[in-house]
Design a protein around this motif. Sequence first.
Motif, PDB file in Angstrom:
ATOM      1  N   VAL A  74       0.847  -1.191   0.000  1.00 54.53           N
ATOM      2  CA  VAL A  74       0.000   0.000   0.000  1.00 54.53           C
ATOM      3  C   VAL A  74       0.887   1.248   0.000  1.00 54.53           C
ATOM      4  O   VAL A  74       0.596   2.221  -0.702  1.00 54.53           O
ATOM      5  CB  VAL A  74      -0.954  -0.004   1.212  1.00 54.53           C
ATOM      6  CG1 VAL A  74      -1.799   1.260   1.245  1.00 54.53           C
ATOM      7  CG2 VAL A  74      -1.853  -1.240   1.193  1.00 54.53           C
ATOM      8  N   GLN A  75       1.972   1.229   0.764  1.00 51.21           N
ATOM      9  CA  GLN A  75       2.898   2.360   0.778  1.00 51.21           C
ATOM     10  C   GLN A  75       3.455   2.621  -0.624  1.00 51.21           C
ATOM     11  O   GLN A  75       3.537   3.769  -1.065  1.00 51.21           O
ATOM     12  CB  GLN A  75       4.044   2.113   1.761  1.00 51.21           C
ATOM     13  CG  GLN A  75       3.622   2.159   3.204  1.00 51.21           C
ATOM     14  CD  GLN A  75       4.791   1.917   4.147  1.00 51.21           C
ATOM     15  OE1 GLN A  75       5.936   1.801   3.728  1.00 51.21           O
ATOM     16  NE2 GLN A  75       4.491   1.841   5.434  1.00 51.21           N
ATOM     17  N   VAL A 123       3.580   5.820  -5.641  1.00 52.16           N
ATOM     18  CA  VAL A 123       3.467   5.873  -7.102  1.00 52.16           C
ATOM     19  C   VAL A 123       2.357   6.841  -7.509  1.00 52.16           C
ATOM     20  O   VAL A 123       2.536   7.665  -8.415  1.00 52.16           O
ATOM     21  CB  VAL A 123       3.227   4.469  -7.699  1.00 52.16           C
ATOM     22  CG1 VAL A 123       2.849   4.539  -9.162  1.00 52.16           C
ATOM     23  CG2 VAL A 123       4.458   3.592  -7.507  1.00 52.16           C
ATOM     24  N   LEU A 124       1.220   6.769  -6.833  1.00 56.70           N
ATOM     25  CA  LEU A 124       0.115   7.677  -7.158  1.00 56.70           C
ATOM     26  C   LEU A 124       0.514   9.126  -6.875  1.00 56.70           C
ATOM     27  O   LEU A 124       0.247  10.019  -7.679  1.00 56.70           O
ATOM     28  CB  LEU A 124      -1.143   7.297  -6.367  1.00 56.70           C
ATOM     29  CG  LEU A 124      -1.795   5.977  -6.767  1.00 56.70           C
ATOM     30  CD1 LEU A 124      -2.922   5.620  -5.802  1.00 56.70           C
ATOM     31  CD2 LEU A 124      -2.302   6.022  -8.201  1.00 56.70           C
ATOM     32  N   SER A 125       1.147   9.347  -5.740  1.00 59.83           N
ATOM     33  CA  SER A 125       1.585  10.699  -5.376  1.00 59.83           C
ATOM     34  C   SER A 125       2.587  11.246  -6.389  1.00 59.83           C
ATOM     35  O   SER A 125       2.478  12.398  -6.826  1.00 59.83           O
ATOM     36  CB  SER A 125       2.199  10.668  -3.976  1.00 59.83           C
ATOM     37  OG  SER A 125       2.705  11.925  -3.623  1.00 59.83           O
ATOM     38  N   ASN A 128      -6.679  10.282 -15.407  1.00 62.71           N
ATOM     39  CA  ASN A 128      -6.196   9.327 -16.394  1.00 62.71           C
ATOM     40  C   ASN A 128      -4.880   8.696 -15.963  1.00 62.71           C
ATOM     41  O   ASN A 128      -4.645   7.509 -16.176  1.00 62.71           O
ATOM     42  CB  ASN A 128      -6.059   9.992 -17.762  1.00 62.71           C
ATOM     43  CG  ASN A 128      -7.401  10.112 -18.445  1.00 62.71           C
ATOM     44  OD1 ASN A 128      -8.086   9.130 -18.647  1.00 62.71           O
ATOM     45  ND2 ASN A 128      -7.789  11.332 -18.750  1.00 62.71           N
ATOM     46  N   GLY A 129      -4.004   9.498 -15.353  1.00 61.15           N
ATOM     47  CA  GLY A 129      -2.742   8.962 -14.850  1.00 61.15           C
ATOM     48  C   GLY A 129      -2.973   7.936 -13.747  1.00 61.15           C
ATOM     49  O   GLY A 129      -2.353   6.865 -13.736  1.00 61.15           O
ATOM     50  N   LEU A 138      -3.338   2.248 -11.847  1.00 61.68           N
ATOM     51  CA  LEU A 138      -4.148   1.159 -11.277  1.00 61.68           C
ATOM     52  C   LEU A 138      -4.334   0.019 -12.266  1.00 61.68           C
ATOM     53  O   LEU A 138      -4.224  -1.155 -11.896  1.00 61.68           O
ATOM     54  CB  LEU A 138      -5.497   1.697 -10.793  1.00 61.68           C
ATOM     55  CG  LEU A 138      -5.429   2.675  -9.622  1.00 61.68           C
ATOM     56  CD1 LEU A 138      -6.816   3.195  -9.278  1.00 61.68           C
ATOM     57  CD2 LEU A 138      -4.769   2.038  -8.412  1.00 61.68           C
ATOM     58  N   GLU A 139      -4.611   0.342 -13.519  1.00 62.68           N
ATOM     59  CA  GLU A 139      -4.779  -0.719 -14.517  1.00 62.68           C
ATOM     60  C   GLU A 139      -3.476  -1.471 -14.751  1.00 62.68           C
ATOM     61  O   GLU A 139      -3.492  -2.682 -14.973  1.00 62.68           O
ATOM     62  CB  GLU A 139      -5.305  -0.138 -15.829  1.00 62.68           C
ATOM     63  CG  GLU A 139      -6.771   0.244 -15.751  1.00 62.68           C
ATOM     64  CD  GLU A 139      -7.270   0.886 -17.032  1.00 62.68           C
ATOM     65  OE1 GLU A 139      -6.545   0.896 -18.052  1.00 62.68           O
ATOM     66  OE2 GLU A 139      -8.404   1.394 -17.005  1.00 62.68           O
TER      67      GLU A 139
END
Length: 180
Positions: free
Chosen positions: A66-67, A72-74, A100-101, A106-107
Amino acid sequence: MAIKAAERENKRSPLNMRTTAKLRDALENEASKADRSLAQEVEHRLEKSFQEDDLLAVFVGNRTHVQLLVRVLSATIRRIEDFRGDRYVDSYATAWHVQNGINTVLETLLGPDFGEPKPDEGGEWTEDQKKKLIGLAPRIAIETLKDFGLVTSFPTNIKTTEKAVHAYRAAKSQKRPDTE
């Protein structure tokens, strides 16, 4: 004679390491900006990374997967905002690129959406199970958004989470400014 803990804490110990010229140049550049020595800059950045790890652990626990996802999202959001020159909360177009990013991340990590999961036995869900299944993630997401104060409430006459999510998206799309 034993060294007291307080004295040991502030005593410097050598740390020998090798790095690439590119990284050294970047560290020297940042050290110069901050009026620190190269060693102080390295120490500062290492200490900061431990603080960030501790802070992230407070928010998501010690679940390293999760970290990593949060990081990665951040990083994806920061890079898009830096490229666009504005924040996603201030610009519909930047928010669109961020969404979109995030979807791409996630995909890539979770794979494409193959539809709702099937029961382990390979059978079918009952209607009651299906309602709970479909509403589970949106309900948890909305409650989490409420916990963070990002969403305050939904209309009380909406009975299902699916309808609440649909109503929220419809209201959001009516308020959005024109794309840039």
